[in-house]
Design an enzyme around this catalytic site. Sequence first.
Site, PDB file in Angstrom:
ATOM      1  N   CYS A 113       0.826  -1.232   0.000  1.00 40.86           N
ATOM      2  CA  CYS A 113       0.000   0.000   0.000  1.00 40.86           C
ATOM      3  C   CYS A 113       0.849   1.266   0.000  1.00 40.86           C
ATOM      4  O   CYS A 113       0.353   2.346  -0.307  1.00 40.86           O
ATOM      5  CB  CYS A 113      -0.937  -0.005   1.195  1.00 40.86           C
ATOM      6  SG  CYS A 113      -1.943  -1.486   1.250  1.00 40.86           S
ATOM      7  N   HIS A 253      -3.382   7.048   2.950  1.00 45.92           N
ATOM      8  CA  HIS A 253      -3.778   5.763   2.360  1.00 45.92           C
ATOM      9  C   HIS A 253      -5.131   5.377   2.953  1.00 45.92           C
ATOM     10  O   HIS A 253      -5.346   5.484   4.159  1.00 45.92           O
ATOM     11  CB  HIS A 253      -2.718   4.716   2.685  1.00 45.92           C
ATOM     12  CG  HIS A 253      -3.151   3.314   2.392  1.00 45.92           C
ATOM     13  ND1 HIS A 253      -3.745   2.970   1.205  1.00 45.92           N
ATOM     14  CD2 HIS A 253      -3.089   2.182   3.140  1.00 45.92           C
ATOM     15  CE1 HIS A 253      -4.034   1.682   1.234  1.00 45.92           C
ATOM     16  NE2 HIS A 253      -3.645   1.177   2.395  1.00 45.92           N
ATOM     17  N   ASN A 283     -10.015  -0.537   0.500  1.00 42.19           N
ATOM     18  CA  ASN A 283      -8.556  -0.421   0.432  1.00 42.19           C
ATOM     19  C   ASN A 283      -8.076  -0.939  -0.928  1.00 42.19           C
ATOM     20  O   ASN A 283      -8.155  -2.139  -1.190  1.00 42.19           O
ATOM     21  CB  ASN A 283      -7.946  -1.240   1.579  1.00 42.19           C
ATOM     22  CG  ASN A 283      -6.427  -1.186   1.599  1.00 42.19           C
ATOM     23  OD1 ASN A 283      -5.795  -0.705   0.661  1.00 42.19           O
ATOM     24  ND2 ASN A 283      -5.842  -1.693   2.666  1.00 42.19           N
TER      25      ASN A 283
END
Length: 326
Positions: A113, A253, A283
Amino acid sequence: MLRAKIIATGSYAPERVLTNFDLEKMVDTSDEWIRERSGIRERRIASEKEAASDLAYEAAKAAFKRTDIKPKDIELIIVATVTGDMPTPATACHLQHKLGIKKAAAFDVNAACSGFLYGLSIADSFIKSGAYKRILLVGTEVLSRFTDWEDRTTCVLFGDGAGAAILEATDENRGIVSAHIRSDGALWELLHMPGGGSINPPSKESLKKKMHYLKMKGNEIFKVAVRTLENLASRTLVENKLKPSQLSLLIPHQANLRIIQATAERLNIPMEKVFVNIDKYGNTSAASIPIALDEAVRQGRVRDGDYVLLEAFGGGLTWASVLIKW
Ligand code: COA
């Protein structure tokens, strides 16, 4: 001094929407649990025909529409992904082919990520060194293909998508101000996919044991994420002699709304200055920051001269922060 400036952004979300209510029919979960624990309402799922480079291609095309720079002007293509088209060659090479770019270098970055911010840091160094003037950076993920749809602890969290940024060298006093990247390999087990590599190559056994799906210790990541993000983001501000109040926007994020809120609170940044779109996409790993950045730009939340802080954490564990003067 040369600086790396983002001159255009673009993003792409696959058409198919999977809501929390859809997930209620697949595993033992509820819309309420998912919203309260993560902030997610729905996520996008790539069609069977779409691979990571197809999503990346759409995001890159959207970015090229917003600048005079043409694909042929690009000298380096960096793709951040953990769900690439195939183990080799790099998804960046597949993207290069789809964009018809002949004269460019292309490689992938695997920092989960944090991948897009690792990519920004690499692009910044290449531009500052004078090696390249124009770079295409894309974060793209098809996480739905590596998600165990019977595991409620992971399947409710992830989604597919892609976001792109075109960077150009500038001698103006704007662009990437500083980029900080970190990792701690001792924590690799908190988020990993055990199968498909040289430790557990694909076999009947690896398939049976579901080794080709993401495994995660969510609540352990949660604690590390808030602490590490606060430390790195604070350091980025201190090193650049900036107060949190001087930031126009924080783009974190999008992994969990509670992580986003806890980090913002520790950094003393009000939620009005924090970009959130996790409700729509879940996500999307390396695609999360560039999708959010593109939406922030298009919503007019990022203006010339603004200080924008991007921060991420992910498998590795890895974490990163990038400060931009827009
Ligand atoms: N629906 C309903 N219940 C669920 C569930 C689901 N989808 N997933 C887990 N549960 C249950 C658990 O089994 C547990 O039950 P128990 O108390 O009977 O054992 C309970 O809910 C609490 O689980 P826990 O994991 O402690 O919840 P949490 O508050 O930590 O939230 C996450 C779980 C995954 C949402 C949260 O930890 C998180 O987002 N962590 C970060 C993960 C992350 O960001 N990963 C990507 C890194 S880039």
